[in-house]
Enzyme design. Structure first.
Site, PDB file in Angstrom:
ATOM      1  N   SER A 139       6.650  -3.344  26.444  1.00  0.00           N
ATOM      2  CA  SER A 139       6.134  -2.103  27.050  1.00  0.00           C
ATOM      3  C   SER A 139       6.823  -0.870  26.465  1.00  0.00           C
ATOM      4  CB  SER A 139       6.304  -2.132  28.572  1.00  0.00           C
ATOM      5  OG  SER A 139       7.679  -2.150  28.942  1.00  0.00           O
ATOM      6  N   THR A 166       6.835  -6.289  20.186  1.00  0.00           N
ATOM      7  CA  THR A 166       8.239  -6.473  20.580  1.00  0.00           C
ATOM      8  C   THR A 166       9.196  -5.753  19.634  1.00  0.00           C
ATOM      9  OG1 THR A 166       7.989  -8.613  19.473  1.00  0.00           O
ATOM     10  CG2 THR A 166       8.011  -8.641  21.858  1.00  0.00           C
ATOM     11  N   GLY A 167       8.739  -4.626  19.080  1.00  0.00           N
ATOM     12  CA  GLY A 167       9.612  -3.843  18.215  1.00  0.00           C
ATOM     13  C   GLY A 167       9.472  -4.205  16.743  1.00  0.00           C
ATOM     14  N   ARG A 168      10.357  -3.625  15.933  1.00  0.00           N
ATOM     15  CA  ARG A 168      10.263  -3.795  14.485  1.00  0.00           C
ATOM     16  C   ARG A 168      11.630  -4.134  13.903  1.00  0.00           C
ATOM     17  NH1 ARG A 168       5.427  -2.000  12.614  1.00  0.00           N
ATOM     18  NH2 ARG A 168       6.225  -1.815  10.488  1.00  0.00           N
ATOM     19  N   HIS A 179       0.867  33.439  28.102  1.00  0.00           N
ATOM     20  CA  HIS A 179       0.247  33.055  29.368  1.00  0.00           C
ATOM     21  C   HIS A 179      -1.259  33.197  29.242  1.00  0.00           C
ATOM     22  CE1 HIS A 179      -0.354  32.654  33.695  1.00  0.00           C
ATOM     23  NE2 HIS A 179      -1.156  33.716  33.618  1.00  0.00           N
ATOM     24  N   ASP A 213       0.831  -1.207   0.000  1.00  0.00           N
ATOM     25  CA  ASP A 213       0.000   0.000   0.000  1.00  0.00           C
ATOM     26  C   ASP A 213       0.861   1.251   0.000  1.00  0.00           C
ATOM     27  OD1 ASP A 213      -2.434  -1.367   0.142  1.00  0.00           O
ATOM     28  OD2 ASP A 213      -2.226  -1.636   2.307  1.00  0.00           O
ATOM     29  N   CYS A 234       3.419   3.888   8.337  1.00  0.00           N
ATOM     30  CA  CYS A 234       2.843   5.025   9.060  1.00  0.00           C
ATOM     31  C   CYS A 234       1.384   5.256   8.686  1.00  0.00           C
ATOM     32  CB  CYS A 234       3.653   6.287   8.792  1.00  0.00           C
ATOM     33  SG  CYS A 234       2.907   7.758   9.508  1.00  0.00           S
TER      34      CYS A 234
END
Length: 477
Positions: free
Chosen positions: A185, A276-278, A459, A39, A44
């Site tokens: 995590s 568990t990540g890439r 502010h 695709d 992302c």
């Protein structure tokens, strides 16, 4: 362009990095083509940032509206909050489709040729593309590799896409399992824990390392656990390895001690998300055709100018960007690398300052961070011979946060004691993902706390949390 080439630049991969590089290349006058096997938009747009933020937006509203104590304090009363899982899922899918269409449309408008198929290097300045119509070879003065990454699934874990799945499937939100285990995590695990817990699922969070949120600054991790995990229906298991996961009803998870690797518990849950990540998607890219060897677990070696390296030397006219280079696995980092690579192709030398690229976890509240964590800054100081200091300022003293009734949060600024240069900033709190940009710009310009303390912030705004931190740094400095 030399008549002997089909294109000035061919980009393999049309994720955020490849897309950004193509746009910049056309603006620089290069005849450009993009090759994409899956695709348009890559991880992302289709399976990462965009759909997950849509889910987080919807589930975050549910969480806010269910927080009757908070609403009551603002004088608001609601009887009942209901939501429809399918409509939330459709919301994410619709946004993905629109983003993808916009991306395809922008390339078309600019005259970038888009080729659907599997692209690989076929030799010096040559790319072969396998399409539904067969294979063809195209030539290009320069080739850019932007193949991206895929979820990492450790050995012993079996996926079925329904009961045991990765973030690729989780973004579709096809079900809300009563009890779901999340392995990992990091920010992916945290964001999905946020979504699932807001929508009523019970969660078991499993982390193999000896602390939760291992990549984050320790102070931020501690506070985030207190707010994002402890008060929610989330059980945690730390220093524990998911040695074997078998799909089905129930999902069976064999947990082992991370150090001894001995089985200590067997969990039976309704579903399991493996976060568990890439890992880089660099198989079958034809790198061997130009003598390039990847670095475990498959990263493409590059120099500071995005040139691909073979035995430490740049391969002429070959560039790589994005997740597959292993620098920073972030969409905006890939985009920055793409632009820098095109600049280098056009003989305008440019490197990417990874140190000043911000990142965020879009939890509720958010986490934003840039530069070094405190332990990493200390280590750098030890090596280079300088002392570091850190200051904190808190959302509970911020007028805007008080007005919003969202006072949980902290901003932490880490800096050199000798020069005052900011080395890292970590924010946990309301809109941290937006607030962090100011700090990223300060780090990019190598600014010192002595200068930052005199900048004027509107502010009442949340940005004053950083203002307060800079001023504290100067008074304690």
């Amino acid at each position: 362009m030399s008549q002997s080439f089909d294109y000035d630049l061919v980009i393999i991969g049309a994720g955020v990095g490849g897309h950004g590089a193509a746009i910049h290349a056309v603006n620089c006058g290069l005849k450009t083509a993009v090759i994409e096997a899956a695709d348009m938009g890559g991880t992302c747009v289709n399976r990462g940032c965009i759909p997950s933020k849509a889910l987080l937006a919807a589930s975050g509203r549910v969480r806010e509206l269910q927080d009757t104590h908070h609403l009551k304090a603002l004088g608001i009363q609601l009887d009942k909050v209901a939501f429809d899982r399918q409509t939330i899922a459709d919301h994410a899918n619709t946004i993905v489709a629109k983003q993808r269409e916009a991306l395809v449309g922008s390339l078309k408008r600019l005259g970038v040729d888009t080729i659907h198929g599997w692209g690989k290097i076929a030799g010096q300045q040559k790319v072969s593309v396998t399409t539904t119509d067969g294979e063809k070879v195209i030539t290009a003065k320069d080739i850019m590799l932007a193949p991206g990454s895929v979820p990492f699934v450790p050995p012993g874990i079996e996926l079925d896409g329904k009961t045991v799945f990765t973030s690729d499937d989780a973004v579709r939100l096809e079900s809300l399992p009563p009890w779901i285990a999340i392995v990992g995590s990091g920010y992916i695990g945290l964001e999905f824990a946020d979504v699932y817990s807001a929508l009523g699922c019970e969660i078991t969070l499993i982390e193999a390392l000896d602390q939760l949120m291992p990549g984050f600054d320790p102070d931020i991790a501690k506070l985030a656990q207190r707010k994002l995990i402890t008060p929610r229906d989330i059980e945690t298991k730390v220093g524990v390895l998911a040695k074997r996961i078998t799909p089905g009803s129930p999902v069976v998870i064999e947990l082992a001690d991370a150090k001894t690797k001995e089985i200590i518990e067997v969990l039976e849950v309704d579903a399991c998300l493996v976060a568990t990540g890439r890992v880089p998607l660099t198989k079958d890219l034809g790198l061997d055709a130009v003598g390039v060897e990847t670095v475990r677990p498959g990263f493409i070696p590059i120099n500071d100018h995005m040139a691909v390296l073979s035995h430490g030397e740049p391969v002429p006219h070959l560039w790589a960007i994005g997740d597959a280079t292993g620098k920073l696995m972030l969409a905006h980092a890939a985009a920055a690398q793409g632009v820098a690579a095109v600049e280098n192709i056009c003989d305008r030398p440019r490197a990417v300052d990874y140190h000043s690229i911000p990142a965020a976890a879009f939890t509720h509240p958010e986490i934003g961070f840039v530069g070094l964590t405190e332990p990493a800054a200390k280590e750098k100081g030890n090596v280079e011979g300088f002392e570091i200091a850190a200051v904190r300022s808190y959302f509970k003293g911020n007028a805007k946060a008080i007005a919003e009734g969202e006072t949980d949060g902290v901003a932490k600024v880490i800096y050199r004691q000798d020069t005052g240069e900011v080395l890292g900033v970590h924010i946990f709190g309301l809109h941290a993902s937006d607030l962090i940009q100011e700090a990223a710009n300060a780090i990019a310009q190598r600014q010192a706390i002595q200068d930052l303390a005199f900048l004027v912030h509107a502010h009442p705004t949340l940005s004053e949390v950083l203002d307060e931190a800079y001023k504290r740094a100067v008074t304690t400095h």
